[in-house]
Design a protein around this motif. Structure first.
Motif, PDB file in Angstrom:
ATOM      1  N   ARG A  54      19.116 -10.216   0.225  1.00 59.00           N
ATOM      2  CA  ARG A  54      18.415  -9.328  -0.692  1.00 59.00           C
ATOM      3  C   ARG A  54      18.880  -7.873  -0.580  1.00 59.00           C
ATOM      4  NH1 ARG A  54      11.879  -9.033  -1.832  1.00 59.00           N
ATOM      5  NH2 ARG A  54      12.168  -8.467  -3.995  1.00 59.00           N
ATOM      6  N   HIS A  55      19.188  -7.417   0.633  1.00 56.14           N
ATOM      7  CA  HIS A  55      19.616  -6.024   0.821  1.00 56.14           C
ATOM      8  C   HIS A  55      21.066  -5.953   1.293  1.00 56.14           C
ATOM      9  CE1 HIS A  55      15.744  -3.918   0.249  1.00 56.14           C
ATOM     10  NE2 HIS A  55      15.195  -5.000   0.765  1.00 56.14           N
ATOM     11  N   ALA A  56      21.848  -6.960   0.946  1.00 53.36           N
ATOM     12  CA  ALA A  56      23.221  -7.031   1.467  1.00 53.36           C
ATOM     13  C   ALA A  56      24.014  -5.762   1.155  1.00 53.36           C
ATOM     14  CB  ALA A  56      23.922  -8.251   0.895  1.00 53.36           C
ATOM     15  N   LEU A  73      16.832  -7.904   5.231  1.00 48.99           N
ATOM     16  CA  LEU A  73      15.522  -7.651   4.646  1.00 48.99           C
ATOM     17  C   LEU A  73      15.067  -6.263   5.066  1.00 48.99           C
ATOM     18  CD1 LEU A  73      13.684 -11.020   5.541  1.00 48.99           C
ATOM     19  CD2 LEU A  73      14.859 -10.458   3.404  1.00 48.99           C
ATOM     20  N   CYS A  74      14.192  -5.658   4.261  1.00 48.23           N
ATOM     21  CA  CYS A  74      13.611  -4.389   4.679  1.00 48.23           C
ATOM     22  C   CYS A  74      12.308  -4.649   5.427  1.00 48.23           C
ATOM     23  CB  CYS A  74      13.404  -3.454   3.482  1.00 48.23           C
ATOM     24  SG  CYS A  74      12.053  -3.942   2.378  1.00 48.23           S
ATOM     25  N   ASP A  75      11.715  -3.593   5.962  1.00 43.74           N
ATOM     26  CA  ASP A  75      10.510  -3.746   6.793  1.00 43.74           C
ATOM     27  C   ASP A  75       9.233  -3.503   5.989  1.00 43.74           C
ATOM     28  OD1 ASP A  75      10.862  -1.024   6.401  1.00 43.74           O
ATOM     29  OD2 ASP A  75      10.487  -0.468   8.484  1.00 43.74           O
ATOM     30  N   GLN A  98       6.588  -4.235   2.356  1.00 42.38           N
ATOM     31  CA  GLN A  98       6.044  -5.300   1.519  1.00 42.38           C
ATOM     32  C   GLN A  98       7.077  -5.822   0.522  1.00 42.38           C
ATOM     33  OE1 GLN A  98       3.202  -6.954   1.309  1.00 42.38           O
ATOM     34  NE2 GLN A  98       2.147  -5.930   2.973  1.00 42.38           N
ATOM     35  N   HIS A  99       8.007  -4.983   0.128  1.00 40.01           N
ATOM     36  CA  HIS A  99       9.055  -5.399  -0.800  1.00 40.01           C
ATOM     37  C   HIS A  99       9.689  -6.714  -0.348  1.00 40.01           C
ATOM     38  CE1 HIS A  99      13.391  -5.368  -2.020  1.00 40.01           C
ATOM     39  NE2 HIS A  99      12.821  -5.205  -3.201  1.00 40.01           N
ATOM     40  N   CYS A 100       9.898  -6.836   0.964  1.00 34.47           N
ATOM     41  CA  CYS A 100      10.338  -8.120   1.527  1.00 34.47           C
ATOM     42  C   CYS A 100       9.123  -8.715   2.242  1.00 34.47           C
ATOM     43  CB  CYS A 100      11.532  -7.908   2.443  1.00 34.47           C
ATOM     44  SG  CYS A 100      13.048  -7.502   1.525  1.00 34.47           S
ATOM     45  N   GLN A 101       9.032  -8.522   3.547  1.00 33.38           N
ATOM     46  CA  GLN A 101       7.822  -8.917   4.285  1.00 33.38           C
ATOM     47  C   GLN A 101       7.546  -7.779   5.250  1.00 33.38           C
ATOM     48  OE1 GLN A 101       7.784 -13.591   4.695  1.00 33.38           O
ATOM     49  NE2 GLN A 101       9.539 -12.824   5.789  1.00 33.38           N
TER      50      GLN A 101
HETATM   51 ZN    ZN Z   1      13.038  -5.397   0.809  1.00 32.48          ZN
END
Ligand code: ZN
Ligand code: ZN
Length: 371
Positions: A162-164, A170-172, A174-177
């Motif tokens: 997702r953030h390649a 992944l980010c830290d 809510q956008h991811c988890q």
């Molecule tokens: Zn994210």
């Protein structure tokens, strides 16, 4: 059954973008536990023991790093690599000043634009434990943690790229988890995650599932079609008797008649003032209709910051009363219901199969390379 088409990653590692959405120019790194080595542009600079503290700054020459004794120069990339069996660090942004995060394993620092990019590279199961604690709190029942661990792992693998383009997975937020760092209040959480190691939820074609979850469904989960216009057969409404006594099962909100009238007017609705397609709970609607006009309930939820889009509307004197159930989008696993299921003796597989229909638990095997 093996899941196909998964990204080739190291068996155990995931990269999490820390302080995502913040522009960090300066931060303090310290070793909390274990032993680390510091590398600048790939070359070892020195080893660090517990208590070592470093100041990291973005400058026009690159990333500078120094401790109380000396400055080590400017680099394009820094790496704090844990080399003992258990390695824990803390990273505290000082400009801007933000709360410190404590986490496991390695920290990587690079630049993008004119700011620092701070990445935590850590064992996937430790990431899952930290996310479990962020999502479920420290005191939930073990079988709930196991069910939630399978969802978090499935999400992480499914969204691995997702953030390649930003250099991490992944980010830290809510956008991811949401990931607040190390799980530290309850060691049962890490064990619960490990008890489901490699397990992910997939459909019968081996495609990883959309493992949505929310705080409380209010007694009836929402279909993906109603909530998101996305028809996924395993995300269909489930009657949930388990969350009825929980904290977020019901809510209400009072709006003055004048405000309501104005609100509807702005949406092009003058009459009637109450929806004409409303059914008594429980049923989840996508729209309220007012004569010829339709109002998306998700829009109403957003406009009034409602806890859910599962509600009825009534008039009481000069007020409009919104009576709602649940908290969150209502799709997939209901966390408070799942916790109650665990308390009354269901195991995690029962919990997952209750909220997600016709899915299977699969073994996830990455194409491992050596660390
Ligand atoms: Zn994210
Ligand atoms: Zn529920």
């Amino acid at each position: 059954m093996l899941v196909s088409g998964l990204p080739a990653i190291r068996a155990a590692d995931i990269r999490i973008g820390f302080f995502y959405d913040q522009e960090i120019y300066s931060a303090v790194f310290s070793v909390v536990q274990g032993e680390y080595i510091l590398l600048g542009d790939g070359d070892q600079i020195r080893s660090l023991r517990s208590g070592s503290i470093f100041l990291i700054d973005y400058t026009s020459d690159g990333i500078t790093v120094k401790d109380t004794a000396q400055s080590y120069g400017a680099f394009d990339q820094l790496e704090f690599r844990g080399i003992s069996s258990e390695n824990v660090f803390s990273i505290k942004p000082v400009y801007p000043s933000l709360e410190a995060k404590e986490s496991d394993d390695d920290l990587l620092v690079s630049t993008s634009g004119q700011k620092l990019t701070i990445i935590n590279r850590l064992d996937l199961e430790k990431y899952i434990a930290g996310t479990l604690e962020t999502e479920g709190g420290p005191d939930a029942p073990v079988e709930y943690y196991k069910a939630q661990a399978v969802l978090i792992r499935t999400y992480a693998v499914k969204n691995f790229h997702r953030h390649a383009f930003e250099g991490f997975n992944l980010c830290d937020r809510q956008h991811c988890q949401a990931f607040n760092g190390k799980s530290r209040w309850n060691e049962e959480i890490y064990k619960a995650g490990l008890a489901t190691e490699n397990e992910v939820l997939a459909d019968h074609d081996g495609q990883l599932a959309n493992t949505a979850y929310h705080a409380n469904c209010g007694g009836l989960t929402a279909s993906a079609a109603t909530a998101w216009n996305e028809d996924l057969s395993y995300l269909t409404p489930v009657n949930d008797p388990f969350c009825s006594e929980s904290a977020h099962n019901q809510w209400s909100k009072i709006i003055s008649m004048n405000e309501w009238r104005q609100y509807l007017f702005n949406k092009g609705i003058t009459f009637p003032l109450l929806p004409d397609n409303m059914t008594p709970l429980p049923s989840r609607l996508k729209y309220f209709t007012f004569g010829e006009r339709r109002l998306l309930i998700s829009e109403l939820r957003q406009d009034f910051q409602l806890k859910s889009s599962y509600l009825t509307i009534s008039q009481q004197g000069n007020n409009i009363v919104l009576n709602g159930r649940g908290y969150g989008h209502g799709v997939g696993l209901c966390q408070e219901g799942a916790m109650e299921m665990a308390r009354v003796g269901f195991v995690y597989v029962d919990i997952l199969m209750f909220y997600f229909r016709d899915l299977v638990i699969s073994q996830y095997h990455s194409e491992a390379t050596v660390k």
